[in-house]
Design a protein around this motif. Structure first.
Motif, PDB file in Angstrom:
ATOM      1  N   ASN A 170      42.733  44.482  -2.397  1.00  0.00           N
ATOM      2  CA  ASN A 170      43.074  45.876  -2.156  1.00  0.00           C
ATOM      3  C   ASN A 170      44.585  46.025  -2.072  1.00  0.00           C
ATOM      4  OD1 ASN A 170      43.530  48.459  -0.795  1.00  0.00           O
ATOM      5  ND2 ASN A 170      41.314  48.461  -0.467  1.00  0.00           N
ATOM      6  N   LYS A 171      45.178  46.650  -3.079  1.00  0.00           N
ATOM      7  CA  LYS A 171      46.629  46.811  -3.129  1.00  0.00           C
ATOM      8  C   LYS A 171      47.126  47.745  -2.035  1.00  0.00           C
ATOM      9  CE  LYS A 171      47.073  45.958  -8.119  1.00  0.00           C
ATOM     10  NZ  LYS A 171      47.513  46.523  -9.422  1.00  0.00           N
TER      11      LYS A 171
ATOM     12  N   ASP B  89      30.000  56.575   0.813  1.00  0.00           N
ATOM     13  CA  ASP B  89      31.397  57.007   0.742  1.00  0.00           C
ATOM     14  C   ASP B  89      32.001  56.691  -0.621  1.00  0.00           C
ATOM     15  OD1 ASP B  89      34.112  57.734   1.872  1.00  0.00           O
ATOM     16  OD2 ASP B  89      34.434  55.606   1.467  1.00  0.00           O
ATOM     17  N   ARG B  90      31.696  55.508  -1.151  1.00  0.00           N
ATOM     18  CA  ARG B  90      32.206  55.139  -2.487  1.00  0.00           C
ATOM     19  C   ARG B  90      31.569  56.013  -3.572  1.00  0.00           C
ATOM     20  NH1 ARG B  90      36.488  54.328  -2.485  1.00  0.00           N
ATOM     21  NH2 ARG B  90      36.215  55.548  -0.587  1.00  0.00           N
ATOM     22  N   TYR B  91      30.299  56.352  -3.400  1.00  0.00           N
ATOM     23  CA  TYR B  91      29.627  57.245  -4.337  1.00  0.00           C
ATOM     24  C   TYR B  91      30.310  58.608  -4.362  1.00  0.00           C
ATOM     25  CZ  TYR B  91      26.377  61.010  -5.486  1.00  0.00           C
ATOM     26  OH  TYR B  91      25.822  62.164  -5.982  1.00  0.00           O
TER      27      TYR B  91
ATOM     28  N   ILE C   8      26.941  55.332  -9.289  1.00  0.00           N
ATOM     29  CA  ILE C   8      28.342  54.997  -9.575  1.00  0.00           C
ATOM     30  C   ILE C   8      28.464  54.361 -10.956  1.00  0.00           C
ATOM     31  CG2 ILE C   8      30.240  53.466  -8.924  1.00  0.00           C
ATOM     32  CD1 ILE C   8      29.441  53.936  -6.000  1.00  0.00           C
ATOM     33  N   ALA C   9      27.556  53.421 -11.260  1.00  0.00           N
ATOM     34  CA  ALA C   9      27.590  52.758 -12.557  1.00  0.00           C
ATOM     35  C   ALA C   9      27.401  53.760 -13.700  1.00  0.00           C
ATOM     36  CB  ALA C   9      26.512  51.672 -12.618  1.00  0.00           C
ATOM     37  N   TRP C  10      26.495  54.704 -13.503  1.00  0.00           N
ATOM     38  CA  TRP C  10      26.256  55.732 -14.515  1.00  0.00           C
ATOM     39  C   TRP C  10      27.507  56.586 -14.724  1.00  0.00           C
ATOM     40  CZ3 TRP C  10      23.043  56.532 -18.302  1.00  0.00           C
ATOM     41  CH2 TRP C  10      22.917  57.809 -18.875  1.00  0.00           C
ATOM     42  N   ALA C  11      28.195  56.913 -13.622  1.00  0.00           N
ATOM     43  CA  ALA C  11      29.424  57.709 -13.728  1.00  0.00           C
ATOM     44  C   ALA C  11      30.546  56.913 -14.387  1.00  0.00           C
ATOM     45  CB  ALA C  11      29.857  58.172 -12.336  1.00  0.00           C
TER      46      ALA C  11
ATOM     47  N   LEU D 156      36.566  50.173 -10.531  1.00  0.00           N
ATOM     48  CA  LEU D 156      36.217  48.811 -10.138  1.00  0.00           C
ATOM     49  C   LEU D 156      36.967  48.394  -8.884  1.00  0.00           C
ATOM     50  CD1 LEU D 156      36.054  47.050 -13.632  1.00  0.00           C
ATOM     51  CD2 LEU D 156      34.147  47.670 -12.146  1.00  0.00           C
ATOM     52  N   ASN D 157      38.252  48.748  -8.805  1.00  0.00           N
ATOM     53  CA  ASN D 157      39.030  48.410  -7.617  1.00  0.00           C
ATOM     54  C   ASN D 157      38.488  49.121  -6.382  1.00  0.00           C
ATOM     55  OD1 ASN D 157      40.786  46.721  -8.986  1.00  0.00           O
ATOM     56  ND2 ASN D 157      42.311  48.309  -9.363  1.00  0.00           N
ATOM     57  N   THR D 158      37.967  50.322  -6.577  1.00  0.00           N
ATOM     58  CA  THR D 158      37.432  51.099  -5.465  1.00  0.00           C
ATOM     59  C   THR D 158      36.168  50.465  -4.890  1.00  0.00           C
ATOM     60  OG1 THR D 158      38.320  53.147  -6.390  1.00  0.00           O
ATOM     61  CG2 THR D 158      36.564  53.373  -4.777  1.00  0.00           C
ATOM     62  N   CYS D 159      35.354  49.862  -5.746  1.00  0.00           N
ATOM     63  CA  CYS D 159      34.027  49.386  -5.315  1.00  0.00           C
ATOM     64  C   CYS D 159      33.905  47.878  -5.180  1.00  0.00           C
ATOM     65  CB  CYS D 159      32.973  49.867  -6.317  1.00  0.00           C
ATOM     66  SG  CYS D 159      32.854  51.653  -6.463  1.00  0.00           S
ATOM     67  N   SER D 160      34.777  47.107  -5.830  1.00  0.00           N
ATOM     68  CA  SER D 160      34.567  45.661  -5.919  1.00  0.00           C
ATOM     69  C   SER D 160      34.533  44.982  -4.555  1.00  0.00           C
ATOM     70  CB  SER D 160      35.654  45.027  -6.792  1.00  0.00           C
ATOM     71  OG  SER D 160      36.946  45.311  -6.269  1.00  0.00           O
ATOM     72  N   SER D 161      35.425  45.387  -3.641  1.00  0.00           N
ATOM     73  CA  SER D 161      35.465  44.756  -2.318  1.00  0.00           C
ATOM     74  C   SER D 161      34.166  44.999  -1.560  1.00  0.00           C
ATOM     75  CB  SER D 161      36.653  45.295  -1.512  1.00  0.00           C
ATOM     76  OG  SER D 161      37.876  44.957  -2.140  1.00  0.00           O
TER      77      SER D 161
END
Length: 319
Positions: A295-296, A122-124, A222-225, A239-244
């Motif tokens: 997560n804001k 989903d994050r990808y 994701i890292a490549w993108a 980063l905020n999208t994936c860090s959690s």
């Protein structure tokens, strides 16, 4: 025949847990009870907030609700019995209770592995395919992926747990742990367990290693993108999208890999108990904290619900 059955399948199991250190048990009781309460409340809050706030009706929070419900169920299948054992000298669990705990914990543990891989996908899709995200992660697919996660975990639990519980124990009923688990039951068997160990390793590959591989592939993409993003704002958002999710994966898989990808008869008893205590009690408590503190959107939704309820209460009071 009845005597043989009773010897092969004891009426009760003795969960030794931390009985070798009785002075530590009262401290662990308070520690485990406190963390369990925080875990249930934290995961419960995420479920309520995600269901109530329309801004959180997205695939990410749909899967997060599944994860929170899973964490509540997983800890509840283990912690109450652990608290009973820590509270007093009674360390026994009935055969039926052990079987139920065994099946449920195995089911939910495997489900979480698959569910974390689904969340990584989903994050990808959100970062690498943002323009097509809503078309890719449509509600029907999200429900299908969640259902597949739960069904896959249930299937491997039914197979592996059943094979393990059919092993004759020949009167052995003392488990040097605080809950019933596959490698520990296998250690009690008085017959060759090679077939069961092979099945366990195959299941571990399918439900632990393979999902982890999918997670690594997703995050490599994701890292490549992200490396192609020029703006600092884009980096921060990614980063905020994936860090959690990365933090949750690291906590869960770090402990689960240590526990299960090693021969059943070579586990260090003390290390095994500490790691098991971490992933059965502490990790489910940390998951909601990670998703709320970092997560804001969740914090904003929670703040909005609290203020709205306080405002409604104040209005009713004025009336």
């Amino acid at each position: 025949m009845m005597e043989i059955a009773n010897v092969s399948f004891p009426e009760v199991f003795i969960l030794l847990g931390f009985s070798e250190r009785p002075s530590l048990e009262p401290i662990l009781f308070i520690f485990v009870l406190g963390i369990y309460v925080v875990s249930v409340l934290g995961n419960g809050i995420i479920i309520v907030v995600s269901c109530v706030d329309v801004h959180l009706h997205t695939p990410m929070y749909f899967f997060l609700v599944n994860l929170s419900f899973l964490d509540i169920s997983f800890t509840t299948s283990i912690v109450p019995q652990l608290l009973v054992n820590l509270w007093g000298p009674h360390k026994a669990i009935s055969y039926g209770g052990c079987v139920i705990q065994f099946y449920i914990s195995h089911w939910l543990g495997a489900t979480e592995c698959v569910l974390l891989a689904v969340m990584a996908y989903d994050r990808y899709a959100a970062i690498c395919r943002p323009l097509h995200y809503t078309a890719i992660m449509h509600p029907k697919l999200c429900c299908s992926l969640a259902f597949a996660s739960w069904l896959g975990g249930l299937t491997t639990s039914m197979v592996g747990s059943t094979l393990t519980m059919l092993l004759p124990l020949c009167g052995n009923n003392r488990i040097d742990h605080f809950f019933c688990e596959m490698p520990l039951i296998m250690q009690l068997a008085c017959v060759d367990t090679s077939f069961n160990e092979v099945e366990m390793y195959v299941a571990s590959f399918i439900f632990v290693v393979l999902p982890l591989g999918l997670i690594l592939v997703s995050y490599s993409r994701i890292a490549w993108a992200v490396l192609k993003i020029r703006s600092a704002e884009g980096w921060r958002k990614a980063l905020n999208t994936c860090s959690s999710h990365v933090a949750v994966v690291a906590l869960f898989y770090g402990s689960i890999l240590f526990m299960y990808l090693q021969p059943a008869r070579r586990n260090s008893r003390e290390e095994g108990k500490l790691v098991a205590l971490f992933y059965t009690v502490v990790t489910p408590m940390l998951n909601p904290l990670i998703y709320t503190l970092r997560n804001k959107t969740v914090k904003k939704a929670l703040r909005h619900i609290v203020l709205e309820n306080c405002g409604s209460g104040g209005t009713r009071g004025d009336i």
